[in-house]
Design a protein around this motif. Structure first.
Motif, PDB file in Angstrom:
ATOM      1  N   CYS A 185       0.778  -1.255  -0.094  1.00 19.71           N
ATOM      2  CA  CYS A 185       0.115   0.214   0.056  1.00 19.71           C
ATOM      3  C   CYS A 185       0.879   1.304   0.093  1.00 19.71           C
ATOM      4  CB  CYS A 185      -0.995  -0.014   1.114  1.00 19.71           C
ATOM      5  SG  CYS A 185      -1.914   1.300   1.303  1.00 19.71           S
ATOM      6  N   LEU A 219      -0.393   4.495   0.255  1.00 20.60           N
ATOM      7  CA  LEU A 219      -1.311   5.637   0.816  1.00 20.60           C
ATOM      8  C   LEU A 219      -0.650   6.161   2.037  1.00 20.60           C
ATOM      9  CD1 LEU A 219      -3.633   7.220   0.643  1.00 20.60           C
ATOM     10  CD2 LEU A 219      -5.075   5.330   1.564  1.00 20.60           C
ATOM     11  N   CYS A 220      -0.434   5.341   3.263  1.00 18.10           N
ATOM     12  CA  CYS A 220       0.185   6.245   4.389  1.00 18.10           C
ATOM     13  C   CYS A 220       1.443   5.445   4.726  1.00 18.10           C
ATOM     14  CB  CYS A 220      -0.868   5.824   5.642  1.00 18.10           C
ATOM     15  SG  CYS A 220      -0.593   4.409   6.779  1.00 18.10           S
ATOM     16  N   ARG A 225       2.699   3.737   6.689  1.00 13.87           N
ATOM     17  CA  ARG A 225       2.814   2.443   7.188  1.00 13.87           C
ATOM     18  C   ARG A 225       3.329   1.380   6.084  1.00 13.87           C
ATOM     19  NH1 ARG A 225       0.490   0.859  12.147  1.00 13.87           N
ATOM     20  NH2 ARG A 225       0.547  -1.056  11.536  1.00 13.87           N
ATOM     21  N   ALA A 226       2.949   2.011   4.940  1.00 14.95           N
ATOM     22  CA  ALA A 226       3.330   1.019   3.843  1.00 14.95           C
ATOM     23  C   ALA A 226       3.160  -0.453   3.891  1.00 14.95           C
ATOM     24  CB  ALA A 226       4.888   1.442   3.334  1.00 14.95           C
ATOM     25  N   CYS A 227       1.831  -0.805   4.395  1.00 11.99           N
ATOM     26  CA  CYS A 227       1.545  -2.169   4.744  1.00 11.99           C
ATOM     27  C   CYS A 227       2.046  -3.318   3.361  1.00 11.99           C
ATOM     28  CB  CYS A 227       0.133  -2.314   4.877  1.00 11.99           C
ATOM     29  SG  CYS A 227      -0.386  -1.589   6.395  1.00 11.99           S
ATOM     30  N   GLY A 247      -3.169  -2.409   7.765  1.00 10.16           N
ATOM     31  CA  GLY A 247      -3.355  -2.422   9.314  1.00 10.16           C
ATOM     32  C   GLY A 247      -4.513  -1.598   9.463  1.00 10.16           C
ATOM     33  N   CYS A 248      -5.069  -0.772   8.456  1.00 11.93           N
ATOM     34  CA  CYS A 248      -6.217  -0.142   8.743  1.00 11.93           C
ATOM     35  C   CYS A 248      -7.620  -0.903   8.982  1.00 11.93           C
ATOM     36  CB  CYS A 248      -6.451   1.059   7.860  1.00 11.93           C
ATOM     37  SG  CYS A 248      -6.502   0.485   6.127  1.00 11.93           S
ATOM     38  N   ARG A 284      -8.673  -2.077   3.772  1.00 17.01           N
ATOM     39  CA  ARG A 284      -7.928  -2.297   2.207  1.00 17.01           C
ATOM     40  C   ARG A 284      -7.686  -3.857   2.485  1.00 17.01           C
ATOM     41  NH1 ARG A 284      -6.645   2.490  -0.530  1.00 17.01           N
ATOM     42  NH2 ARG A 284      -8.069   3.924   0.756  1.00 17.01           N
ATOM     43  N   TYR A 315      -5.519  -4.850  -4.822  1.00 16.57           N
ATOM     44  CA  TYR A 315      -5.690  -4.257  -3.888  1.00 16.57           C
ATOM     45  C   TYR A 315      -7.114  -3.237  -3.972  1.00 16.57           C
ATOM     46  CZ  TYR A 315      -4.221  -2.970   0.967  1.00 16.57           C
ATOM     47  OH  TYR A 315      -3.963  -3.206   2.263  1.00 16.57           O
ATOM     48  N   ASN A 335      -5.522   4.488  10.415  1.00 16.34           N
ATOM     49  CA  ASN A 335      -4.312   4.005   9.987  1.00 16.34           C
ATOM     50  C   ASN A 335      -3.431   3.856  11.418  1.00 16.34           C
ATOM     51  OD1 ASN A 335      -4.345   6.639   9.892  1.00 16.34           O
ATOM     52  ND2 ASN A 335      -2.978   6.701   8.136  1.00 16.34           N
TER      53      ASN A 335
HETATM   54  S1  SF4 Z   1      -2.566   1.304   7.318  1.00 16.56           S
HETATM   55 FE1  SF4 Z   1      -4.223   1.110   5.618  1.00 16.56          FE
HETATM   56  S2  SF4 Z   1      -3.694   2.962   4.539  1.00 16.56           S
HETATM   57 FE2  SF4 Z   1      -1.818   2.809   5.801  1.00 16.56          FE
HETATM   58  S3  SF4 Z   1      -0.413   1.589   4.434  1.00 16.56           S
HETATM   59 FE3  SF4 Z   1      -1.487   0.083   5.645  1.00 16.56          FE
HETATM   60  S4  SF4 Z   1      -3.278  -0.416   4.363  1.00 16.56           S
HETATM   61 FE4  SF4 Z   1      -2.357   1.638   3.340  1.00 16.56          FE
END
Ligand code: SF4
Lengths: 316, 369
Positions: free
Chosen positions: B51, B53-54, B56-58, B67-68, B71, B78, B117
């Motif tokens: 990911c 987006l944030c 954390r780059a899961c 983690g959120c 998703r 994804y 997140n």
């Molecule tokens: S916490 Fe959600 S938005 Fe943040 S990187 Fe992980 S999946 Fe993406």
């Protein structure tokens, strides 16, 4: 950080059938680090063959004179027994309904009433996808948690979660019925990782290869005091690509495993998975960057035997 | 018994879509989450994804979620599961966000989906932010409907808020675009924990951005919410550089982030990197969620923070969750004239003239018209 629980958590645990819990604890202490195995090949998987394998694994794991004697010690008739399945991967890599059916039938014969046997997963949808039929069955009731969580979170070390009411309140004894498979983050998903499915926010606890989160979860008294048995459907196992089903990473392990130790079945699963990975020329889980370190952390908490080298395998 | 999470959602649905009355169901429906492909991620080998987006780059395996919790990886693609699926929609005064320099007294149609997140132990909205979309009562509402509802309600603003807009960022983007076409402006209330690319992509469509700066210490971010401070500071700079109106809120929690030294460090950084005219709100903590072992923030702590930030040179420092306190008002930093008098979320008097002090003529920054 030390675990903290709410007064309400402790009050709910005070409602446990105490003599049963004590007896079961003694039985579990005597079989620490032991995993009982019984052969079961996919081609022989009739209900009768499944039941025979389960019986042999139970006797091997507990040292009891018979499977019913083992179950009577672990689950006195006054208990309400919850059997948590791991059906995330659908039909390809979930516990087989025949084996779950056989376990429930054995519990009935051991004296637990049908109304006191609850087979559950996170949702009815997942149960259906894995071949189970939610509703009243001959030996048990099958249901999804389906968002029925405690209204307030309960804390255990790094974990702060609302537990399924089935786990916190309804059931007095629990069984993890899992599979033997790889997990992208936890390393191993067998009996212990299955318990992520009873909290509302498992997605929060995958950092650091689930360490110390999974250990902290297992340390919560709802699990530490109630989980008496782990059963693994190891007829087919998966050494890579989990937790989803990856047919190309499966192999016919051909066993049913049982353990009264909260960690030993997972430590054993780690060992067999690494064995298969090496046979295929793949790196071990540690070399692949996802050793199940949470096992050592959980062992440090005194929850069981998490060292694969020290697990005692008893063939049934 | 009606579950609180179900109640929140049912109440919101009732408010805006004339749907089920609160109390009709005790649990969220067995919702099938169709999802739609996420806009910010990359594919990895073995059907895994990362990911983008944030921060954390899961990295997420097939069938798993980031983690959120909103998703999901489905066979190597994804998906966001919360696009067009809010769990709450309400009309709020814009002061409740709080924005004190954005259309005073205006109402904002405010919406949120499940998920966040980070995991703040003091989250006031944990019953939606810390749950998955299938665990709260949600209802479909596409961006166009949301924009139309705002317009019909006479609200000049929309506000993505309550949980964490970053996790429903595609929905924020598409709503902001739909709203703009109807003359409604979109604001965001966020933790600012977002990667630069998605932030920059959506900023041009936004009218104002409020960031909850949880603390000025990395250790706090790590230990109390499992996040990081540095990317939030970077996001603040990016928002400011884009020219989008920015306000900052700091929840002062006794013993955790309320020292004068930390407040002064924060104020100096804001002045140095963002400018003295960015409003900073210090708000009062109330025990909740996993942080119930601390008292509410004493008034003296808040007033000391206010004075310290002013002494460091910030022009607009407010106190929040203290209805009736004089520090809810906007004064002219030039001559001290009362400009906007507030009581809680209500605007009692607005004396601004074309965005300037009526006494000395000093321009007051903000979105005033
Ligand atoms: S916490 Fe959600 S938005 Fe943040 S990187 Fe992980 S999946 Fe993406």
């Amino acid at each position: 950080m030390s675990p903290t629980f709410t007064r309400r958590d402790l009050a709910r645990l005070a409602g446990l059938a105490l003599p049963g819990a004590l007896l079961a604890r003694r039985a579990r202490a005597a079989t620490r680090a032991r995993v009982g195995l019984a052969p079961l090949a996919g081609v022989e998987l009739t209900p009768a063959a499944g039941r025979r394998a389960l019986e042999r694994a139970l006797v091997a794991a507990t040292g009891a004179a018979s499977p019913l004697a083992a179950l009577r010690t672990l689950f006195p008739a006054t208990e309400t027994v919850g059997i948590k399945l791991n059906c995330l991967a659908g039909r390809g890599m979930s516990p087989r309904p025949e084996l779950v059916e056989a376990l429930a039938a054995l519990l009935r014969e051991a004296g637990v009433g049908r109304e006191r046997i609850l087979v559950f997963e996170r949702s009815a949808r997942e149960l259906r996808r894995a071949g189970f039929s939610p509703g009243e069955r001959e030996h048990y009731r099958c249901l999804g948690i389906d968002n029925d969580y405690d209204a307030e979170p309960s804390t255990s070390g790094s974990i702060g979660s609302c537990f399924a009411r089935l786990v916190s309140t309804t059931c007095t004894a629990l069984i993890s019925f899992g599979v033997v498979k790889d997990h992208d983050l936890a390393g191993v998903s067998a009996g212990a990782k299955n318990w992520y499915g009873v909290i509302h926010n498992p997605n929060k606890y995958h950092d650091g290869n689930c360490d110390p989160y999974l250990a902290d979860l297992l340390r919560h008294p709802f699990l530490r005091q109630k989980v008496r048995l782990t059963i693994l459907d190891g007829v087919t196992a998966q050494c890579h690509g989990g937790p989803a089903f990856r047919p190309d990473a499966t192999w016919p392990l051909g066993v049913v495993a049982a353990s009264t130790d909260l960690l030993a079945a997972d430590a054993w699963a780690w060992r067999v998975m690494d064995g298969e990975r090496q046979r295929r020329g793949m790196p071990t889980l540690a070399a692949a960057g996802r050793p199940p370190r949470w096992l050592a952390t959980a062992q440090g908490y005194g929850l069981g035997e998490g060292d694969p080298a020290r697990v005692e395998v008893v063939q049934g | 018994m009606m579950h609180r999470r179900a109640f929140l959602g049912a109440g919101a649905a009732c408010l805006l879509s004339g749907g089920a009355a609160a109390g009709q169901r005790s649990r969220p429906p067995d919702l099938h989450l169709e999802g739609r492909e996420a806009s910010w991620y990359r594919k990895l080998p073995d059907r895994r994804v990362e990911c983008q987006l944030c921060p954390r780059a899961c990295q997420v395996a097939d069938q798993e979620r980031g983690g959120c919790g909103v998703r999901e990886n489905r066979r190597g693609l994804y998906y966001t599961l919360v696009h067009s699926l809010p769990c709450t929609v309400h009309l709020d005064p814009i002061e409740k966000k709080p924005f004190f320099h954005v259309l005073p007294g205006a109402r904002a149609l405010s919406w949120a989906t499940a998920g966040c997140n980070v995991e703040c132990k003091f989250c006031q909205n944990w019953e939606i932010s810390q749950f998955r979309p299938e665990q709260v009562a949600s209802f479909p509402m596409p961006p166009e409907t949301l924009a139309r509802q705002a317009r019909q309600a006479g609200a000049p603003l929309l506000s993505a808020t309550y949980s964490e807009p970053v996790v429903f960022w595609e929905y924020v983007r598409d709503t902001a675009l739909a709203a703009r076409a109807l003359g409604v402006r979109t604001t965001v209330v966020s933790n600012g924990y977002i990667q630069e690319a998605p932030l920059k992509e959506v900023l041009p469509h936004l009218a104002a951005f409020k960031v909850d700066l949880k603390s000025f210490r990395e250790a706090f971010y790590r230990e109390v919410l499992r996040g990081e401070l540095k990317p939030v500071l970077r996001a603040l700079e990016v928002i400011r550089a884009a020219g989008v109106w920015l306000e900052i809120v700091v929840l002062l929690i006794p013993t955790l982030n309320d020292s004068e030294a930390e407040v002064r460090d924060l104020a100096r950084w804001v002045k140095g990197h963002l400018g003295a005219e960015v409003p900073v709100h210090f708000t009062r903590f109330h025990p909740t969620y996993r942080l119930t072992n601390l008292p509410p923030t004493p008034l003296a702590t808040l007033e000391r923070a206010h004075d310290a930030a002013r002494a460091e040179g910030l022009a607009y420092v407010y106190l929040g969750n203290l209805p009736g306190h004089p520090a809810e008002n906007t004064l002219c930093p030039g001559c001290g004239e009362m400009l906007i008098r507030r009581a809680g979320f209500a605007v009692r008097e607005n004396r601004l003239r074309r965005g300037a002090c009526p006494a000395c003529g000093r321009p007051i920054p903000g979105v005033w018209a």
